[in-house]
Design an enzyme around this catalytic site. Structure first.
Site, PDB file in Angstrom:
ATOM      1  N   LYS A 142      48.890  45.006  42.974  1.00 34.82           N
ATOM      2  CA  LYS A 142      48.318  44.220  44.104  1.00 34.82           C
ATOM      3  C   LYS A 142      46.856  45.342  44.337  1.00 34.82           C
ATOM      4  O   LYS A 142      45.867  45.068  44.617  1.00 34.82           O
ATOM      5  CB  LYS A 142      48.922  44.089  45.180  1.00 34.82           C
ATOM      6  CG  LYS A 142      50.044  43.181  45.311  1.00 34.82           C
ATOM      7  CD  LYS A 142      49.706  41.995  45.520  1.00 34.82           C
ATOM      8  CE  LYS A 142      50.697  40.684  45.900  1.00 34.82           C
ATOM      9  NZ  LYS A 142      49.633  39.331  45.769  1.00 34.82           N
ATOM     10  N   GLU A 166      46.919  40.646  55.084  1.00 32.27           N
ATOM     11  CA  GLU A 166      48.836  40.212  55.159  1.00 32.27           C
ATOM     12  C   GLU A 166      49.561  40.794  54.343  1.00 32.27           C
ATOM     13  O   GLU A 166      49.353  40.143  53.249  1.00 32.27           O
ATOM     14  CB  GLU A 166      49.164  38.678  55.027  1.00 32.27           C
ATOM     15  CG  GLU A 166      48.323  37.555  53.611  1.00 32.27           C
ATOM     16  CD  GLU A 166      47.495  38.168  52.926  1.00 32.27           C
ATOM     17  OE1 GLU A 166      46.104  38.037  53.837  1.00 32.27           O
ATOM     18  OE2 GLU A 166      48.072  37.515  52.231  1.00 32.27           O
ATOM     19  N   SER A 200      54.904  41.840  36.737  1.00 33.41           N
ATOM     20  CA  SER A 200      53.856  42.032  38.490  1.00 33.41           C
ATOM     21  C   SER A 200      54.146  43.250  39.441  1.00 33.41           C
ATOM     22  O   SER A 200      53.378  43.790  39.759  1.00 33.41           O
ATOM     23  CB  SER A 200      53.619  41.233  38.930  1.00 33.41           C
ATOM     24  OG  SER A 200      54.829  40.495  39.617  1.00 33.41           O
TER      25      SER A 200
END
Lengths: 404, 270
Positions: free
Chosen positions: A97, A119, A386
């Site tokens: 991210k 969010e 990830s």
């Protein structure tokens, strides 16, 4: 359809469409902001100063390039193709991210915005946003569903330590989609001074474009590392898909390489046939939500359906529009694994390689193991790891009936 | 001439301003909506904006979000909303009805099927909050061909170029959103609205109705003075929420709220 560089350059088109998907389905108040963001991003994209700063931050703050690791023991036990792991879990803040939040926070700074909203589902994007805001001295507000706050409490505390205000969202299903609704509502009210850092490749144009561009570093590195280490391109790439940012980041630099099979793994929850899942590409249909047209989980009246996944980060009824397009043209395969299979994948990677993946990532691990088992030993499968699983200790412990 | 255009022309001829209440269909219950629509007309409504409930009303504040949740709990679907309009038309053939909502339920029905069903039910205009004219190229001709007015939003952030472009795609009236925010939030700045609406009038010949932040006779009059009509939403929906247990009391409360607005607007007539 054989994709060419030319075709890819033309997408998204001027209206932000990937084929039938994407677009800018927002209320009028936000429209001008989206046009400004698109214009500024297109300018900065080719600005050497902006790119140099982005690359510098990825190298020295995030710790890129992330390693491409050969999971030798897992490969041996699986008894098929070689399994390699792209270690996005080793990034600063523990997931892919941050690649995107670094990029968008730089955009916010170039646009002179002092207040940032985001969010979050699993909390990884919230943490990554709070992190870059702390570093750049930006005011940070994170919207998170009440249900997700409960199941991802370590990340909530991390965000607070980083100085972010976490807003508990109690409307609708109290998960990621509702957090995104509330972030949009905040943005409408504060559009003059606020930059909305969307965490995935969904949302109105230009977000799917810029998030994909920022995340594509994953695939570019993988391509180079794989050629360097194995002397060839991988045969298959596997990534989990919620909104789809880690998957598109991994896939995008390989789209024109026909020999590379792409697998996006959705959250099958309790099984597709149960209806309790979060797999719009596997079992949904096209519709419009959160500013873009894409595959959605909805009922026959067009109301967005509740979703279920053991992983908060995949618990979303929509998906990035570029994935919808890749599905329709048949360039990528979209599959799903259940909660239980994902948990097996989590345990397997933890025990066999000493790498604890996030529950989201565990979906990709579970599918990749099945896939590799069906392939020859000389084939190469790369899984995008990830994120790391520290944040999921509580969920796993609850499932195991253990109090930590 | 559409029913909306006719009503607005006639009001203009009398020097009067349009009073446009909004309620969410199916709130508090499907059985009550038609009755409430007649109540609104009796209390002075010129046009009704009827909300189509959606699970994810991103442009709405808590009041209308909760109205959507109440309506959806009873399973209110777009099909049922159209049936309500059809029933309303049995007694009222004059008051224009604008359906206001989000795109997905309309797409789910199929745009052409929806356009046909809307005309058949007696709907006059469609306002889709998350459908800017840029994305309306497929659906707009379906509406035009059926004489359905496409109503689009203008906002404080809308640039002059967009005001012109949006007005070109609009018919009936344009809806000016008085402040940056969701429905039911924020405070209206009447001076700011006055200057923006005057500016919009320079750029389009369409009537301009103003919504967001109109909650009583005073704000209705202040905004009515500078526009062609006022849209009243959250304060009505909030009244529905507070009186949902007693249908008769609810009708009285809505009426009591709307009447003074009607009077205040009519007192502006020259």
């Amino acid at each position: 359809m054989k994709l060419t560089e030319e075709m890819l350059k033309a997408l998204p088109d001027a209206r932000g469409h990937f084929g039938a998907y994407g677009g800018r389905f927002v209320s009028e108040t936000l429209f001008d902001s989206l046009l400004t963001l698109e214009r500024e991003y297109k300018r900065l994209k080719d600005d050497p100063e902006f790119q140099a700063e982005f690359d510098r931050d990825l190298a020295h703050y995030v710790g890129r390039p992330s390693p491409l690791y050969f999971a030798e023991r897992l490969s041996r036990e699986t008894g098929g193709a070689q399994i390699w792991l792209k270690r996005e879990d080793l990034n600063h803040t523990g997931a892919h991210k941050v690649n995107n939040t670094i990029g968008q926070a730089l955009l916010a700074r170039f646009l002179g915005k002092k207040r940032v909203i985001a969010e979050t589902g699993a909390g990884q994007h919230g943490v990554a946003t709070a992190t870059v805001c702390a570093r750049l001295g930006l005011e940070c507000h994170v919207f998170m569903g009440e249900e997700d706050i409960r199941r991802q409490s370590p990340n909530v505390y991390r965000m607070k330590l980083l100085g972010a205000e976490v807003h508990s969202v109690t409307s609708g299903t109290r998960t990621l989609k509702d957090a995104m609704n509330d972030a949009m509502r905040d943005w409408v009210a504060n559009v003059d001074d606020t930059f909305y850092i969307i965490g995935t490749v969904a949302g109105p144009h230009p977000y799917p474009l810029l998030v994909r561009d920022f995340q594509s570093v994953i695939g570019r590195e993988t391509r180079e590392q794989c050629l360097d280490r194995t002397g060839k391109l991988p045969d298959a790439l596997v990534a989990c898909v919620g909104g789809g940012s880690n998957a598109i980041g991994m896939f995008y630099p390989f789209l024109t390489d026909e020999s590379v099979e792409l697998y996006g793994v959705e959250a099958g929850g309790l099984g597709i046939e149960s209806g309790q899942h979060a797999a719009p590409l596997s079992a949904g249909r096209p519709g419009v939500l959160h500013g873009n047209r894409t595959y959605l989980m909805e009922d026959e009246n067009g109301q967005i359906a509740g979703t279920h996944s053991v992983s908060a980060g995949l618990d979303y009824p929509g998906v990035g529009p570029e994935h919808s397009w890749l599905k329709d043209i048949g360039r990528a395969h979209y599959v799903s694994v259940t909660d239980d299979e994902a948990l097996d994948g989590f345990r397997k990677l933890t025990r066999v390689e000493g790498i604890m993946p996030a529950l989201e990532t565990a979906h990709a691990v579970a599918y990749a193991i099945k896939l590799a088992a069906s392939m020859d030993k000389d084939k190469v499968v790369v899984i995008n790891i990830s994120g790391r699983g520290d944040k999921d200790m509580q969920t796993i412990a609850e499932i195991d009936g253990i109090e930590v | 001439m559409s029913r909306i255009e006719g009503v607005l022309k006639s009001l203009k001829g009398q020097g009067r301003k349009a009073l446009i209440p909004y309620i969410t269909a199916g709130d508090p219950h499907l059985d009550q909506t038609v009755d409430l629509m007649h109540t609104l007309v009796d209390a002075g409504a010129d046009i009704i904006e009827l909300g189509v409930p959606f699970s994810d009303p991103m442009a709405d504040g808590p009041v209308i979000q909760q109205a959507c949740e109440r309506a959806l709990r009873h399973g209110t679907s777009l099909r049922q909303v159209l049936a309500m309009v059809k029933t309303f038309r049995e007694k009222d053939d004059a008051t224009p009805i604008v359906l206001m909502g989000y795109l997905n339920p309309m797409e789910a029905m199929g745009q052409e099927k929806f356009a046909d069903a809307a005309v058949d039910a007696g709907v006059d205009g469609i306002l889709t909050v998350d459908l800017p004219p840029e994305e309306a190229d497929e659906v707009a001709p379906l509406f035009t061909a059926r004489n359905l007015d496409a109503i689009f939003l203008l906002a404080p952030t809308t640039t002059d170029d967009r005001i012109r472009a949006i007005s070109e795609h609009s018919s009936g009236y344009v809806y000016y959103v008085s402040f940056k925010g969701v429905t039911g939030a924020g405070k209206i700045d009447v001076d700011e609205v006055a200057s923006k609406v005057a500016h919009i009038h320079e750029l389009t010949a369409l009537p301009v109705a103003v919504g967001f932040g109109i909650r009583d006779a005073a704000t209705a009059a202040a905004v009515g003075r500078v526009s062609d009509g006022v849209i009243v939403g959250s304060v009505l929906v909030d009244t529905i929420a507070r009186n949902q247990a007693d249908p008769d009391q609810l009708k009285r409360a809505l009426s009591d709220l709307l009447h003074p607005m009607r009077e205040a607007l009519d007192s502006l007539a020259s």
